[in-house]
Design an enzyme around this catalytic site. Structure first.
Site, PDB file in Angstrom:
ATOM      1  N   ASP A 124       2.374  -0.489  -0.662  1.00  0.00           N
ATOM      2  CA  ASP A 124       2.969   0.149  -1.905  1.00  0.00           C
ATOM      3  C   ASP A 124       1.932   0.563  -2.745  1.00  0.00           C
ATOM      4  O   ASP A 124       0.987   0.248  -3.387  1.00  0.00           O
ATOM      5  CB  ASP A 124       3.983  -0.921  -2.396  1.00  0.00           C
ATOM      6  N   GLU A 131       1.663   4.485   0.624  1.00  0.00           N
ATOM      7  CA  GLU A 131       1.808   5.568  -0.509  1.00  0.00           C
ATOM      8  C   GLU A 131       0.432   6.166  -0.897  1.00  0.00           C
ATOM      9  O   GLU A 131      -0.034   5.432  -1.967  1.00  0.00           O
ATOM     10  CB  GLU A 131       2.845   5.060  -1.288  1.00  0.00           C
TER      11      GLU A 131
END
Length: 851
Positions: free
Chosen positions: A541, A570
């Site tokens: 994340d 990400e």
């Protein structure tokens, strides 16, 4: 990412906020004491998440100080109320503030909370008897080699009061008294400048007359390379269990003393064991008993304060993660647990399917007995009322290779004693190495949740699929209450130049992966999950918060366990206190081999920008999107991105929807409100086909195959099950669309032409045909290893009318995908050199080698 209102101002934040649950109406009495007795201009700013804030004035509240009383209401329920104490002037309502966001989280059964606050103290008191206003030194911190910052709880006049100061262990060159109280709520601050360099390991003590003594702790210096060099520790940490004994070891170089607290099953009063100082800032104690199942905590003295903290390395925890638990992991293993994961060779062969455990089975028609739980998802033979496969049987039948589970580590914001009343995605980590309890049949059993999660992982493996774990190392939910901050204040986080926590994550803090022990913790945690739980991949994340060196160290460490473990994340460019050249972002992909990044460019150019409800893309009518989509189709290999530096197709995750933001179906409804349902279905299939036929690694959001809707909710991180559940009746309704996606997956698996492994291959074998803005067509020459087909032609027609496409070669051509169906067996055969491609559809044709 999504937008919320905080303090009455708009900020962009990630999806890691807590749910609001609990009382619909709360009342709060807040007492505030200032040592200087000056309350002019001071007031409260209060808010609920997702709502605008408001001002509350203080009134006289003698003898303690002043008091503010107010009420808050939210029909969704309230679990915490945010506040800031600020000073307002006629010119500026926010002339000054005291500390950043704080939250009131404890309410009685009537929704009332009474708290006490003191000038200069961030702590929130719930009992006035706990407040001590006696003169004392709050802290003495070594910030630089010759600089100690001292803070007292009461101000004094250095020039006129009878005050003396002594530094034990070093000589004083100068004392600088802080005169600026506008930027600090501390009653008094002073800085001691020493004649000589101070040692990181020697004990120093500051004594001020009337205020007592305080040992010097390590302050800002903990964020220096010399601190890492002095205290970077490579050994094992946590509770190291065996039946004969357990060794407890923690890392806290700033502590002056440390205790181990052992809690018996029938008592809340712990037994205390003194821990001995070890090497490199560690503390340890060995207990010669079988402690399996015993709860424990660490207690450290930093400065003059004793702090009780959970073990950051805890492998098991009590209900709601309140305490750490010693666990015999061998007792949590299952029969045949040693069986290896399904074989897997090349990352480009992966087809990732993102799934939230609760969503998967909570629907009334899921057919699962244990709905919303680890074991519910592990069940086999589940079907809805119409006999349609659900759960793992459906995912395996679809053909995906990897199930990516949204956070399964222990997170803060679901009360495990009543999980059915709350929902959260779980991007709010509490214990990084222990499973979440709300997915367990009995969250009060620390061992059971471990064995249940292993049961789920084994069930996924038994169906030929692998498991990817969503990890959230980029921030913590609550800095003051995190074990990191309690055990080594200031070390694990990034700070801006002004001393405020860096906030690239948008949730109040960024962890500092570049520091030795934070990097070690990340690697240790990943290795633990990979080895103990047989996790086959990790999705990071907000990976752009981390640094390149850490991510490469992660790749190297996991390669020693299993080189086929996938790492993806990400790679957004985030405003954190780290040089751009060091960020693990898309622009630095070339520095991180075999680490994949989510491709937001192809996502936004297929359906429209994620942050605009009305913006459209290639499939829903916008011009100017075909070239970025072509970049995605080649994984940026033959059509390179401007700044993104992908070097291999395995570095690119192509997707069009995920748990964040609108589902593809909901986005299409917003951008094409008057379109017939059949057109929406066609656009949806067109977008999904682009993803599944592109080079790189395709990624599907759970339910995408039956055109999942969340009723227009673009940020359902805490929305109810009615919004988030996978609707298995919808699967039956969209049976043809599910079959279409299944056929595309089968086609992708059947030929390496759709999953080439090098930039050179893609540049050599994939070629685009000239076309207009609403049509993309390309040809792929098959490799020599393929016997059946020598080449493929893929046509994506985003026009609202059929298009005649010239194949530039006589047939026969086998049609493998048309506007209705797909697969690796011929749907029809074209013998001429032209074909009519249906409106809003994808066609794939293959030329047999024998012709």
């Amino acid at each position: 990412m999504y937008m919320v209102m905080i303090h009455g101002k708009q900020h962009e934040k990630s999806s890691n906020n807590p749910p609001v649950t609990g009382h619909k109406k709360v009342s709060i009495t807040l007492h505030y004491h200032r040592y200087d007795g000056d309350y002019r201009g001071w007031n409260l700013w209060v808010w609920l998440e997702g709502q605008n804030g408001r001002m509350v004035q203080f009134k006289d509240g003698s003898p303690f100080g002043q008091t503010a009383t107010f009420e808050m209401e939210d029909a969704r329920g309230i679990s915490r109320v945010g506040f800031i104490i600020r000073k307002s002037t006629q010119e500026n309502d926010w002339a000054s503030k005291r500390f950043d966001d704080r939250f009131i989280t404890e309410f009685d059964e009537n929704g009332h909370s009474e708290v006490w606050l003191m000038q200069g103290l961030e702590k929130i008191y719930h009992d006035v008897n706990e407040v001590n206003a006696a003169p004392r030194i709050l802290s003495a911190k070594l910030n630089c080699r010759r600089e100690i910052a001292v803070t007292t709880n009461l101000s004094f006049d250095w020039e006129h009061d009878s005050i003396s100061l002594d530094l034990e262990g070093a000589s004083i060159e100068e004392i600088i008294v802080s005169k600026d109280h506008s930027s600090s709520d501390l009653a008094h601050q002073l800085t001691i400048i020493t004649n000589e360099d101070l040692s990181l390991t020697k004990a120093y003590k500051v004594t001020i007359s009337h205020f007592g003594s305080c040992p010097v702790s390590l302050g800002d210096i903990v964020r220096t390379k010399e601190f890492d060099h002095a205290f970077g520790y490579d050994g094992e940490l946590g509770a190291l269990y065996s039946k004969e004994k357990t060794l407890f070891r923690l890392w806290s170089p700033v502590a002056h003393e440390a205790d181990l607290l052992i809690y018996s099953i029938n008592s809340d009063s712990p037994a205390r064991y003194r821990m001995e100082r070890g090497e490199k800032g560690t503390w340890q104690v060995e207990i010669n008993q079988d402690l399996n199942g015993v709860s424990y905590m660490f207690r450290v003295r930093v400065g003059n304060d004793w702090i009780e903290a959970a073990d950051p390395y805890a492998k098991a925890v009590t209900i709601n993660g309140e305490k750490s638990v010693v666990v015999d992991l061998s007792q949590t293993n299952l029969p045949n647990w040693d069986k290896p994961s399904p074989s897997f060779n090349h990352p480009e062969d992966a087809i990732i399917y993102e799934l939230h455990i609760r969503d998967a089975t909570i629907h009334e028609s899921s057919g699962a007995m244990h709905k919303g739980k680890y074991l519910g998802l592990a069940e086999s033979g589940t079907k809805n009322a119409d006999g349609v496969k659900t759960g793992l049987d459906h995912f395996a039948d679809l053909g995906v290779t990897h199930i990516q589970l949204l956070p399964i580590f222990d997170f803060w914001t679901v009360d495990e004693t009543k999980p059915e009343t709350q929902y959260n995605w779980g991007y709010d980590p509490k214990h990084f190495n222990a499973p979440e309890g709300s997915y367990s049949l009995d969250p009060f059993s620390p061992q059971l949740r471990i064995s249940e999660l292993k049961t789920l992982i084994q069930a996924i493996h038994s169906r030929g699929m692998r498991v990817i774990m969503d990890v959230v190392f980029n921030h913590v939910y609550d800095v003051p209450r995190s074990s990191f901050q309690q055990l080594v204040p200031g070390y694990y986080y990034r700070y801006a130049d002004n001393g405020v926590l860096s906030n690239g994550t948008g949730v109040g803090n960024d962890t500092a992966s570049e520091r030795y022990m934070m990097r070690k913790f990340i690697i240790d945690s990943l290795l633990y999950w990979a080895k103990e739980y047989k996790i086959d991949g990790f999705r990071f994340d907000l990976m752009g918060i981390h640094d390149v060196e850490t991510m490469n160290a992660v790749r190297k460490a996991l390669d020693e366990v299993d080189p086929s473990i996938i790492i993806l994340g990400e790679g957004w460019e985030l405003d954190t206190a780290l040089p751009e050249s060091q960020k693990a972002s898309q622009v630095n992909a070339h520095k991180m081999p075999r680490i994949a990044h989510f491709n937001d460019s192809v996502r936004d150019h297929l359906k429209g920008n994620n942050f605009s409800d009305q913006d459209a893309g290639f499939v829903n009518g916008r011009s100017g999107c075909s070239y970025p989509v072509k970049q995605g189709i080649t994984a940026g290999m033959s059509l390179a991105y401007d700044r993104l530096s992908y070097q291999d197709p395995c570095q690119v995750i192509n997707y069009v929807e995920a748990h964040d933001n609108h589902t593809l179906w909901d986005k299409l409804v917003l951008t094409n409100p008057d379109a017939p349902e059949q057109d929406l279905k066609s656009m949806h299939k067109l977008a999904t086909s682009v993803i599944l036929l592109s080079q790189g690694i395709p990624f599907l959001h759970a339910g995408q195959e039956f055109m999942r809707t969340k009723g227009g909710d673009h940020n359902s991180y805490r929305s109810p099950d009615s919004t988030n559940k996978l609707d298995w009746d919808r699967k039956a309704e969209f049976e043809q669309e599910v079959s279409y996606v299944k056929g595309l997956i089968a086609l992708r698996k059947s030929s390496k032409a759709f999953r080439m492994q090098t930039k050179e291959e893609i540049k050599k074998r994939l070629h685009f045909y000239p076309s207009d803005e609403h049509l993309i067509a390309y040809r792929i020459e098959a490799g020599e290893e393929e016997n059946k087909y020598g080449s493929y032609i893929v046509v994506h027609n985003a026009h609202h009318h059929p298009v005649t496409f010239d194949l530039n070669s006589n047939g026969p051509w086998h049609v493998l995908v048309n506007g209705y169906d797909s697969g690796y067996e011929p749907l029809s055969i074209v013998k001429r050199n032209q074909i009519e491609v249906s409106r809003l559809s994808t066609f794939v044709l293959a030329k047999p080698r024998t012709v």
